[in-house]
Every structure is written in C-alpha cells, then in structure tokens.
Motif scaffolding. Structure first.
Motif, PDB file in Angstrom:
ATOM      1  N   ASP A  76       0.830  -1.205   0.000  1.00 42.95           N
ATOM      2  CA  ASP A  76       0.000   0.000   0.000  1.00 42.95           C
ATOM      3  C   ASP A  76       0.863   1.254   0.000  1.00 42.95           C
ATOM      4  N   MET A  77       0.383   2.268  -0.697  1.00 40.46           N
ATOM      5  CA  MET A  77       1.169   3.497  -0.839  1.00 40.46           C
ATOM      6  C   MET A  77       1.408   4.210   0.488  1.00 40.46           C
ATOM      7  N   SER A  78       0.589   3.941   1.497  1.00 35.63           N
ATOM      8  CA  SER A  78       0.819   4.563   2.801  1.00 35.63           C
ATOM      9  C   SER A  78       2.144   4.105   3.409  1.00 35.63           C
ATOM     10  N   LEU A  79       2.587   2.905   3.035  1.00 37.27           N
ATOM     11  CA  LEU A  79       3.886   2.413   3.490  1.00 37.27           C
ATOM     12  C   LEU A  79       5.042   3.037   2.700  1.00 37.27           C
ATOM     13  N   ILE A  80       4.745   3.482   1.498  1.00 36.17           N
ATOM     14  CA  ILE A  80       5.790   3.954   0.584  1.00 36.17           C
ATOM     15  C   ILE A  80       6.102   5.427   0.779  1.00 36.17           C
ATOM     16  N   ARG A  81       5.086   6.213   1.175  1.00 36.84           N
ATOM     17  CA  ARG A  81       5.282   7.661   1.259  1.00 36.84           C
ATOM     18  C   ARG A  81       6.390   8.002   2.254  1.00 36.84           C
ATOM     19  N   ASP A  82       7.429   8.723   1.776  1.00 34.95           N
ATOM     20  CA  ASP A  82       8.563   9.175   2.593  1.00 34.95           C
ATOM     21  C   ASP A  82       9.322   8.025   3.245  1.00 34.95           C
ATOM     22  N   ILE A  83       9.321   6.869   2.579  1.00 41.74           N
ATOM     23  CA  ILE A  83       9.989   5.705   3.171  1.00 41.74           C
ATOM     24  C   ILE A  83      11.488   5.933   3.330  1.00 41.74           C
ATOM     25  N   HIS A  84      12.060   6.780   2.511  1.00 40.12           N
ATOM     26  CA  HIS A  84      13.508   7.022   2.581  1.00 40.12           C
ATOM     27  C   HIS A  84      13.925   7.765   3.837  1.00 40.12           C
ATOM     28  N   ILE A  85      12.973   8.376   4.547  1.00 35.88           N
ATOM     29  CA  ILE A  85      13.310   9.107   5.772  1.00 35.88           C
ATOM     30  C   ILE A  85      12.604   8.516   6.992  1.00 35.88           C
ATOM     31  N   THR A  86      11.957   7.356   6.821  1.00 38.74           N
ATOM     32  CA  THR A  86      11.214   6.742   7.922  1.00 38.74           C
ATOM     33  C   THR A  86      11.741   5.332   8.156  1.00 38.74           C
ATOM     34  N   SER A  87      12.554   5.168   9.185  1.00 36.08           N
ATOM     35  CA  SER A  87      13.218   3.888   9.423  1.00 36.08           C
ATOM     36  C   SER A  87      12.224   2.772   9.748  1.00 36.08           C
ATOM     37  N   THR A  88      11.124   3.119  10.437  1.00 33.42           N
ATOM     38  CA  THR A  88      10.127   2.098  10.776  1.00 33.42           C
ATOM     39  C   THR A  88       9.502   1.512   9.514  1.00 33.42           C
ATOM     40  N   LYS A  89       9.146   2.376   8.568  1.00 33.17           N
ATOM     41  CA  LYS A  89       8.592   1.900   7.306  1.00 33.17           C
ATOM     42  C   LYS A  89       9.603   1.026   6.560  1.00 33.17           C
ATOM     43  N   GLN A  90      10.851   1.413   6.598  1.00 33.15           N
ATOM     44  CA  GLN A  90      11.880   0.635   5.917  1.00 33.15           C
ATOM     45  C   GLN A  90      11.972  -0.775   6.490  1.00 33.15           C
ATOM     46  N   LYS A  91      11.903  -0.890   7.811  1.00 36.57           N
ATOM     47  CA  LYS A  91      11.963  -2.210   8.445  1.00 36.57           C
ATOM     48  C   LYS A  91      10.756  -3.058   8.056  1.00 36.57           C
ATOM     49  N   VAL A  92       9.568  -2.442   8.065  1.00 39.17           N
ATOM     50  CA  VAL A  92       8.346  -3.176   7.722  1.00 39.17           C
ATOM     51  C   VAL A  92       8.391  -3.645   6.273  1.00 39.17           C
ATOM     52  N   VAL A  93       8.753  -2.761   5.365  1.00 36.77           N
ATOM     53  CA  VAL A  93       8.785  -3.112   3.945  1.00 36.77           C
ATOM     54  C   VAL A  93       9.869  -4.152   3.664  1.00 36.77           C
ATOM     55  N   ARG A  94      11.010  -4.016   4.322  1.00 35.80           N
ATOM     56  CA  ARG A  94      12.077  -5.008   4.135  1.00 35.80           C
ATOM     57  C   ARG A  94      11.594  -6.393   4.562  1.00 35.80           C
ATOM     58  N   SER A  95      10.894  -6.464   5.704  1.00 37.62           N
ATOM     59  CA  SER A  95      10.390  -7.742   6.193  1.00 37.62           C
ATOM     60  C   SER A  95       9.315  -8.307   5.272  1.00 37.62           C
ATOM     61  N   MET A  96       8.360  -7.460   4.856  1.00 33.48           N
ATOM     62  CA  MET A  96       7.295  -7.900   3.949  1.00 33.48           C
ATOM     63  C   MET A  96       7.878  -8.408   2.635  1.00 33.48           C
ATOM     64  N   THR A  97       8.841  -7.688   2.118  1.00 34.68           N
ATOM     65  CA  THR A  97       9.442  -8.061   0.837  1.00 34.68           C
ATOM     66  C   THR A  97      10.168  -9.398   0.946  1.00 34.68           C
ATOM     67  N   ALA A  98      10.937  -9.567   2.007  1.00 37.79           N
ATOM     68  CA  ALA A  98      11.685 -10.804   2.192  1.00 37.79           C
ATOM     69  C   ALA A  98      10.755 -11.994   2.372  1.00 37.79           C
ATOM     70  N   LEU A  99       9.727 -11.836   3.202  1.00 39.88           N
ATOM     71  CA  LEU A  99       8.779 -12.929   3.436  1.00 39.88           C
ATOM     72  C   LEU A  99       8.012 -13.280   2.173  1.00 39.88           C
ATOM     73  N   SER A 100       7.600 -12.274   1.420  1.00 42.33           N
ATOM     74  CA  SER A 100       6.864 -12.516   0.175  1.00 42.33           C
ATOM     75  C   SER A 100       7.729 -13.281  -0.818  1.00 42.33           C
ATOM     76  N   LYS A 101       8.974 -12.892  -0.936  1.00 42.42           N
ATOM     77  CA  LYS A 101       9.867 -13.580  -1.867  1.00 42.42           C
ATOM     78  C   LYS A 101      10.123 -15.020  -1.421  1.00 42.42           C
ATOM     79  N   ASP A 102      10.194 -15.246  -0.105  1.00 38.43           N
ATOM     80  CA  ASP A 102      10.361 -16.600   0.409  1.00 38.43           C
ATOM     81  C   ASP A 102       9.188 -17.490   0.003  1.00 38.43           C
ATOM     82  N   MET A 103       8.014 -16.865  -0.151  1.00 30.88           N
ATOM     83  CA  MET A 103       6.824 -17.628  -0.554  1.00 30.88           C
ATOM     84  C   MET A 103       6.628 -17.625  -2.063  1.00 30.88           C
ATOM     85  N   GLY A 104       7.622 -17.116  -2.794  1.00 27.10           N
ATOM     86  CA  GLY A 104       7.563 -17.139  -4.250  1.00 27.10           C
ATOM     87  C   GLY A 104       6.707 -16.054  -4.859  1.00 27.10           C
TER      88      GLY A 104
END
Length: 424
Positions: free
Chosen positions: A354-382
């Motif tokens: 969702d775009m709410s996670l993306i807005r200003d992600i480069h300056i928001t460390s919490t969003k970066q951690k969440v997106v990194r985790s979501m991305t890694a888990l999603s890729k693990d599931m193919g």
C-alpha cells in the motif's frame, strides 16, 4: 381539509364533474397580494413550476391557483410531455400526478433526475397506498399529497420547495467556489441517474508498472474513470454501485473495457481490480468473456481492505480462475485486514504494498523495516512484490535497496489512455 378521495381508476380527482356538482367543487382561492419573496428565485424572478396531470380540468384548476400565487407555470398532460419541457428549461418545482397512462409519476421522477439532481418533486395521488408512498420517498419525492388536493397545503409545500431549491443552488455555487462540485444526489432516483451517466461515460486509464531490473514496463493497471461530475472519482462510482445493488454490472463493464485495447502483439501484463463480490460472478470465469480470452496476461487484484469471509468457497473460486490462466494479486497490503486469511485463501503470485507504506519511506526507518520484512517474506513464498505510490527518486532508490521487484507511481508516469510511456 377536503373530503377523502373517491375510489376508481382516476378516483379523487379535483373538479371531477361526475363525482361532485359544481357548487361543491373546490377551486383555488384568488390572492390579492403580490408574490412574496418565497415565490421568487434568488435573482428576484418568479419561480417556475412544472405541473403534470392527465386530467385537463384538474390541470387547469391547479395551474390557475399557482399562477394566482405568483408562480410561472408550465403545463404537461403526461410524463412524456413533461420530459420534453425539462429538456428545454430548468424548473424550481415539479408537481405531478402519480397515476397516469404511459409514464407514471415514479417513472417521471426517475427521468427528472436525468436532467436535474436537485429540483424538488411533489407527487399527488387519488389512490394513496403505503407502498406507493414508500416508493415515492425512496426515489426522492419532496412531498406526497393525496387527492382531493387541499390547495392551501399544496401552496405551502410548493413555497417551501422553492426556498429549498434556492438553497440547493446556492450550496452548489459554494461547492464550485471551493472546488468541491459534484455532490451526489441523495435520493435513489438521483443516484440511479448519476450512476447511469457514469456508466455511459466510463473509460479506462492505464498506469504503468515498472520492472526494477530492466527499468522498463512490466505491465499496466487498468483504472476506472468517468466524466460524470456528480460521481467525481472511482470510489464514488463504486459506492453508488454498491448502494444500488449494481456492483456486478459495474464489474463486468470494467473488465470488458479494460481488455478492449489489448493487442496480441503486446507482451505486458494487465492488472485489473476486482471487488471482492466479483469472485461470485459467473461471468468472471466465463471462457468467452473479453478478459478470459487474454487470461494468461491478466493479474486480478483483490484488495486486502475487504474481507473474503462473505465469499463462500473463495479458495475453490480462485483455483478455477487460475485454471483459466489468471494470476492473483493482493492489493493494498499493509492497509487492510490483519492476519493471514487473504494469503491462505488467495495464495497470490503478486503482492502490492500500500502506498501509505511507501510515502517518505527514505526518511522513515520504521517503514523501511516493515517493507524489508514484507518483501523478504513474500519472496520466500515465491511472490513478486510491487510498491505502489512512488513519487520521488529518493523513494524509488530506497525501494530498490529494500528488494522490491516492481514499482508503480507518478514518478514514472501518470495514468492515461492506452498506453502511457515511462521515464525511470
């Protein structure tokens, strides 16, 4: 108040020579004073009333009374004639009989809303019934009067209607001044008219989705658009469809139009949004539907904002769509229902953050951690990961570093007619 209505096909008509002698007929009372401010519109001119009734004597009597009250009156002997008048000029009030041959008063009310969402409509009937009254109010009648008509009551209702219509016009002007034009008609008839126009003017915009590795187009998301001003954005159109019970017909129209410009030589993926109830529509899995014919290139997006609990056998229905060739995406990941139900039921090939996670992600460390985790888990599931709402280069570069596969947003292109080019 005059006596109750008589029975019969045109029972209760005022001044009916067969039902009452001349001495007992009720006539409008003459008014000696000039028209008051309530009978005038905002610019000081007389208010216009459209009067519709199939009985000539009643029509003349009510028309004469309204003119004596200071109104301009246009007469119509049936619904079709009334629609003709409505196409030529605007009115401040419409007063109509309900029971008329051909187009009845309820049908006329629906036609009126094709021309004017706000004009008050007063309906009269000589055969009152609860069902008729409910239907009249459901379709947005301003007032419901029984016959024989109490003329003083009619004059009061018309005067009030004129004042409220004037207020509606002022509010409309204020909305235009503030940039909020396009207020939705609150009654069912107005909503139906707005929705029908939206369906007639519907078109699809296409928003590119870019592959991070090649920096080129991976696919396009088809987005609903309409030129209907009273439904100024896709959410309003969808809300109207839900309120009217027409979400299925809207979904079918969207899917058909989304597929129209796709040529066999094009090799990109087409992303099409589904309302969760579209999963129960048999047309979605019809092999002869426009979208099914290109199913191998289509990704069906189902938002995480909606619960799948209302769809029986969701897993089986999704499996049937996959057999045809469709891929499945979960949209708005991170903004919808918590838990894993959408993942277990849909088993998506693609997830869209969702775009709410993306807005200003480069300056928001919490969003970066969440997106990194979501991305890694999603890729693990193919699953392939799409980040939506990318608007700046800084957001883009951060998302690339976090491992997102695909990016979508105004940075690359705005949605447009088939098919916008992109710039990285």
């Amino acid at each position: 108040m005059v006596a109750p209505a008589q029975t019969g096909s045109h029972a209760g008509k005022v001044d009916n020579a067969e039902s009452s002698p001349p001495s007992e007929r009720r006539r409008p009372q003459a008014v000696q004073s000039p028209p008051s401010e309530k009978e005038r519109t905002g610019d000081g001119t007389k208010a216009w009333v459209l009067l519709v009734d199939d009985e000539p004597e009643l029509l003349r009597g009510v028309c004469r009374g309204l003119k004596q009250q200071g109104y301009n009156v246009t007469e119509a002997r049936n619904g079709e004639e009334a629609v003709g008048h409505l196409s030529r000029r605007s009115f401040d009030v419409v007063v109509s009989d309900i029971v008329m041959p051909g187009m009845d008063g309820i049908q006329l009310l629906r036609q009126i809303r094709q021309h004017d969402l706000h004009v008050p409509v007063v309906l009269m009937t000589g055969a009152p019934a609860v069902s008729t009254a409910v239907q009249a109010l459901e379709y947005g009648a301003f007032h419901y009067l029984t016959k024989p008509v109490d003329f003083e009551a009619l004059y009061q209702v018309v005067g009030k209607a004129v004042r409220l219509h004037r207020m509606a016009r002022v509010k409309e002007q204020a909305a235009e001044l503030l940039g909020n034009a396009g207020a939705l008609g609150a009654d069912k008839a107005g909503l139906e008219a707005s929705f029908d126009r939206a369906m007639q003017t519907m078109w699809m915009a296409y928003h590119p989705i870019v592959d991070v590795r090649t920096q080129k187009i991976f696919g396009y998301e088809a987005l609903l658009r309409s030129t209907e001003p009273s439904l100024p954005h896709p959410g309003a159109v969808i809300d109207a469809a839900m309120r009217l019970g027409r979400i299925e017909s809207l979904g079918r129209a969207i899917r058909a139009r989304a597929a129209e410009p796709i040529a066999e030589t094009q090799d990109f993926s087409l992303f099409v949004n589904l309302h969760v109830t579209d999963l129960t529509d048999p047309a979605l899995s019809d092999s002869n539907s426009p979208l099914s014919k290109i199913a191998s290139r289509v990704v069906l997006e189902i938002t995480e904002r909606s619960s799948l609990d209302e769809v029986k056998d969701a897993r089986r229905r999704v499996a049937a769509l996959r057999e045809i060739g469709f891929r499945i995406a979960i949209d708005d990941l991170g903004a919808g229902y918590a838990g894993l139900s959408s993942f277990t039921l849909l088993e998506p090939e693609i997830v869209k953050l969702d775009m709410s996670l993306i807005r200003d992600i480069h300056i928001t460390s919490t969003k970066q951690k969440v997106v990194r985790s979501m991305t890694a888990l999603s890729k693990d599931m193919g699953m392939t990961v799409v980040a939506e709402g990318v608007e700046t280069r800084e957001e883009r570069d951060c998302l690339v570093d976090l491992g997102c596969d695909l990016l979508q947003g105004f940075l690359f292109a705005k949605p447009g007619r088939a098919f916008p080019e992109v710039t990285w």
